[in-house]
Design a protein around this motif. Structure first.
Motif, PDB file in Angstrom:
ATOM      1  N   SER A 120     124.036 -37.029 -33.856  1.00 13.24           N
ATOM      2  CA  SER A 120     124.687 -35.672 -33.253  1.00 13.24           C
ATOM      3  C   SER A 120     123.858 -34.796 -32.675  1.00 13.24           C
ATOM      4  O   SER A 120     124.349 -34.079 -31.609  1.00 13.24           O
ATOM      5  CB  SER A 120     124.905 -34.815 -35.003  1.00 13.24           C
ATOM      6  N   ALA A 121     122.557 -34.979 -32.705  1.00 13.95           N
ATOM      7  CA  ALA A 121     121.636 -34.342 -31.739  1.00 13.95           C
ATOM      8  C   ALA A 121     121.978 -34.730 -30.393  1.00 13.95           C
ATOM      9  O   ALA A 121     121.547 -33.964 -29.582  1.00 13.95           O
ATOM     10  CB  ALA A 121     120.043 -34.539 -32.377  1.00 13.95           C
ATOM     11  N   MET A 122     122.274 -35.992 -30.237  1.00 14.41           N
ATOM     12  CA  MET A 122     122.415 -36.426 -28.762  1.00 14.41           C
ATOM     13  C   MET A 122     123.979 -35.851 -28.358  1.00 14.41           C
ATOM     14  O   MET A 122     123.808 -35.496 -27.260  1.00 14.41           O
ATOM     15  CB  MET A 122     122.490 -37.633 -28.808  1.00 14.41           C
ATOM     16  N   ALA A 123     124.822 -35.680 -29.104  1.00 11.08           N
ATOM     17  CA  ALA A 123     126.163 -35.522 -28.914  1.00 11.08           C
ATOM     18  C   ALA A 123     126.464 -34.051 -28.613  1.00 11.08           C
ATOM     19  O   ALA A 123     127.020 -33.703 -27.525  1.00 11.08           O
ATOM     20  CB  ALA A 123     127.158 -35.908 -29.803  1.00 11.08           C
ATOM     21  N   TYR A 124     125.937 -33.249 -29.543  1.00 10.26           N
ATOM     22  CA  TYR A 124     126.523 -31.674 -29.250  1.00 10.26           C
ATOM     23  C   TYR A 124     126.038 -30.917 -27.917  1.00 10.26           C
ATOM     24  O   TYR A 124     126.868 -30.435 -27.475  1.00 10.26           O
ATOM     25  CB  TYR A 124     125.587 -30.821 -30.409  1.00 10.26           C
ATOM     26  N   PRO A 125     124.678 -31.139 -27.507  1.00  5.94           N
ATOM     27  CA  PRO A 125     124.380 -30.696 -26.251  1.00  5.94           C
ATOM     28  C   PRO A 125     125.143 -31.178 -24.979  1.00  5.94           C
ATOM     29  O   PRO A 125     125.737 -30.424 -24.048  1.00  5.94           O
ATOM     30  CB  PRO A 125     122.644 -30.818 -25.925  1.00  5.94           C
ATOM     31  N   ALA A 126     125.283 -32.598 -25.003  1.00  7.08           N
ATOM     32  CA  ALA A 126     126.142 -33.196 -24.042  1.00  7.08           C
ATOM     33  C   ALA A 126     127.495 -32.846 -24.045  1.00  7.08           C
ATOM     34  O   ALA A 126     128.293 -32.402 -22.828  1.00  7.08           O
ATOM     35  CB  ALA A 126     126.109 -34.618 -24.328  1.00  7.08           C
ATOM     36  N   MET A 127     128.218 -32.633 -25.234  1.00  7.89           N
ATOM     37  CA  MET A 127     129.622 -32.186 -25.239  1.00  7.89           C
ATOM     38  C   MET A 127     129.698 -30.573 -24.732  1.00  7.89           C
ATOM     39  O   MET A 127     130.708 -30.622 -24.124  1.00  7.89           O
ATOM     40  CB  MET A 127     130.088 -32.278 -26.840  1.00  7.89           C
ATOM     41  N   GLN A 128     129.009 -29.914 -25.170  1.00 12.70           N
ATOM     42  CA  GLN A 128     128.978 -28.598 -24.899  1.00 12.70           C
ATOM     43  C   GLN A 128     128.593 -28.273 -23.268  1.00 12.70           C
ATOM     44  O   GLN A 128     129.499 -27.379 -22.609  1.00 12.70           O
ATOM     45  CB  GLN A 128     128.167 -27.646 -25.451  1.00 12.70           C
ATOM     46  N   GLY A 129     127.786 -29.149 -22.775  1.00  9.90           N
ATOM     47  CA  GLY A 129     127.610 -29.312 -21.262  1.00  9.90           C
ATOM     48  C   GLY A 129     128.513 -29.659 -20.623  1.00  9.90           C
ATOM     49  O   GLY A 129     128.624 -29.265 -19.234  1.00  9.90           O
ATOM     50  N   MET A 130     129.760 -30.310 -21.027  1.00  5.19           N
ATOM     51  CA  MET A 130     130.443 -31.027 -20.165  1.00  5.19           C
ATOM     52  C   MET A 130     131.645 -30.112 -19.873  1.00  5.19           C
ATOM     53  O   MET A 130     132.470 -30.140 -18.764  1.00  5.19           O
ATOM     54  CB  MET A 130     131.316 -32.314 -20.870  1.00  5.19           C
ATOM     55  N   VAL A 131     132.045 -29.152 -20.665  1.00  8.44           N
ATOM     56  CA  VAL A 131     133.068 -28.239 -20.595  1.00  8.44           C
ATOM     57  C   VAL A 131     133.032 -27.470 -19.378  1.00  8.44           C
ATOM     58  O   VAL A 131     133.901 -27.582 -18.330  1.00  8.44           O
ATOM     59  CB  VAL A 131     133.457 -27.437 -21.745  1.00  8.44           C
ATOM     60  N   PRO A 132     131.947 -26.870 -19.038  1.00 13.55           N
ATOM     61  CA  PRO A 132     131.965 -26.031 -17.713  1.00 13.55           C
ATOM     62  C   PRO A 132     131.989 -27.100 -16.426  1.00 13.55           C
ATOM     63  O   PRO A 132     131.983 -26.348 -15.155  1.00 13.55           O
ATOM     64  CB  PRO A 132     130.661 -25.177 -17.710  1.00 13.55           C
TER      65      PRO A 132
END
Length: 419
Positions: A120-132
């Motif tokens: 989850s520590a890997m996923a959350y920053p990547a997921m939020q960064g993908m939207v913009p």
């Protein structure tokens, strides 16, 4: 902005597949928290044991969040998210198998949740960064509202269905569905194509990237003030609603199903507010958001003063509405004002600060409830939550941060807003 106008953003092929990935993931996750809590309580009635399992997910997630932010800013975010999704699918599948077959032991669940938390520590920053990266800035509000709407809609039934499964066939089946959802989430990301990120300048080390991210966060007052507030709020919510709450519900008139109905009511509040926000603009996103978070204190106060099913359902719905206001306000503030190349690191520092003390709440609320009684602990938590939110709104950079008006043709790049 109407619902039809909000749905228009789904015509973008890449965002559409990303949305589908999030959709199926939320569908499984909406059941997993309750399923895991009562799975542990099937093995032992100890609140401390439940706290240890929940904390086993949170602690490695907190430890590796900054690493995850650096990785997501240095490597393709889609790839980072896919690897994390597949790993989480495997850990949840193993946990489900152990629980369904009756072979689960507390230490096994602790190990599996630790691995899941690391992913989850890997996923959350990547997921939020993908939207913009996937949508233009003018579409950030509808995109975030659609993601929130899917979360709200799916979590309305998820907790109640999970409670029914726990009572009927056991907690393992809800975790099995969550494992399948993680797998589908990884598959649905395959067609997503993200615009290439031009990286100019000399290559830097991971440590230098971390320092750069920290410098940005500490120089942006509205960012670190809100993160600091949520360091305390999330600690109370994690301890009160994830640990002490289920234990108290099981032994009180609320019961397992009452607790599940309350969680579903929270999702209803989120969904209703999502539709309301589709027809308005948050001119001051952080001011509105933190005032919304004051409503999170109401479930604590209700449990402390009037622990009955109907009042609990009502205040959880109201709290859900407040959570949705903050969620949109925070996403807009971060995605509009943090530069694209810094997105994942900024989100990782946000998550680190917000989550770092959660294990303390998860480990301490059980003993606090045993020492002082559950109801006084709930009441004190609710009052403190409201006071923290009001103090945060009083900070000028939080209260005065406004939406950035942009023409429809403007792209995604923008200089960061600093205090």
């Amino acid at each position: 902005m109407s619902i039809k106008e909000s749905l228009f953003v789904l015509k973008d092929r890449d965002f559409g597949w990303f949305f589908a990935s999030r959709f199926v993931n939320i569908a499984g996750t909406s059941m997993s928290h309750i399923a895991l809590a009562f799975a542990v309580l099937e093995v032992t009635d100890s609140a401390s044991a439940l706290g240890a399992v929940v904390a086993a997910h949170t602690i490695p997630m907190v430890i590796f969040l900054l690493v995850g932010g650096v990785i997501a800013d240095r490597f393709p975010r889609r790839l980072v998210l896919q690897i994390s999704n597949l790993s989480s699918a495997l850990t949840q599948a193993v946990a489900a198998g152990l629980i369904i077959t009756g072979n689960a032991e507390i230490w096994m669940l602790i190990v599996l949740e630790a691995v899941n938390g690391t992913m989850s520590a890997m996923a959350y920053p990547a997921m939020q960064g993908m939207v913009p990266q996937l949508v233009a800035r003018k579409d950030l509000q509808p995109a975030n509202l659609l993601l929130s709407m899917s979360r709200g809609a799916l979590t309305i039934l998820g907790p109640s269905v999970a409670a029914v499964l726990v009572v009927g066939v056991g907690a393992g089946w809800a975790l099995a569905i969550d494992a399948l959802a993680w797998l589908l989430a990884a598959i649905f990301l395959l067609p997503v194509r993200i615009p290439h990120r031009d990286k100019t300048g000399p290559k830097t080390s991971a440590v230098a990237d971390l320092v750069e991210g920290w410098t940005y966060v500490r120089s942006t007052t509205w960012l670190w003030v809100v993160v600091l507030a949520f360091m305390v709020i999330n600690t109370m919510w994690a301890g009160g609603m994830q640990v002490l709450g289920p234990v108290y519900a099981k032994s009180s008139s609320l019961g397992i199903q009452g607790w599940g109905l309350g969680s579903s009511a929270q999702a209803i509040g989120i969904l209703v507010m999502t539709f309301a926000l589709m027809r308005m603009t948050l001119r001051y996103p952080l001011r509105a958001g933190m005032l919304g978070v004051t409503l999170m204190g109401l479930p604590f106060i209700a449990l402390g003063l009037w622990p009955q099913t109907v009042p609990f359902i009502i205040v959880m719905a109201v709290a859900g509405a407040g959570i949705e206001i903050f969620g949109l306000g925070w996403n807009l503030a971060m995605m509009e004002n943090v530069p694209e190349e810094m997105q994942s690191r900024a989100w990782s520092y946000d998550m680190l600060g917000s989550y770092i003390a959660m294990p303390i709440g998860q480990l301490m609320y059980g003993p606090l409830g045993a020492l002082f009684g559950a109801q006084p602990v709930f009441l004190a938590s609710g009052v403190l939550c409201i006071l923290i939110c009001l103090a945060t709104v009083a900070v000028p950079s939080v209260a005065r941060l406004q939406r950035i008006e942009q023409p429809a043709t403007e792209g995604r790049t923008q200089e960061p807003l600093r205090d």
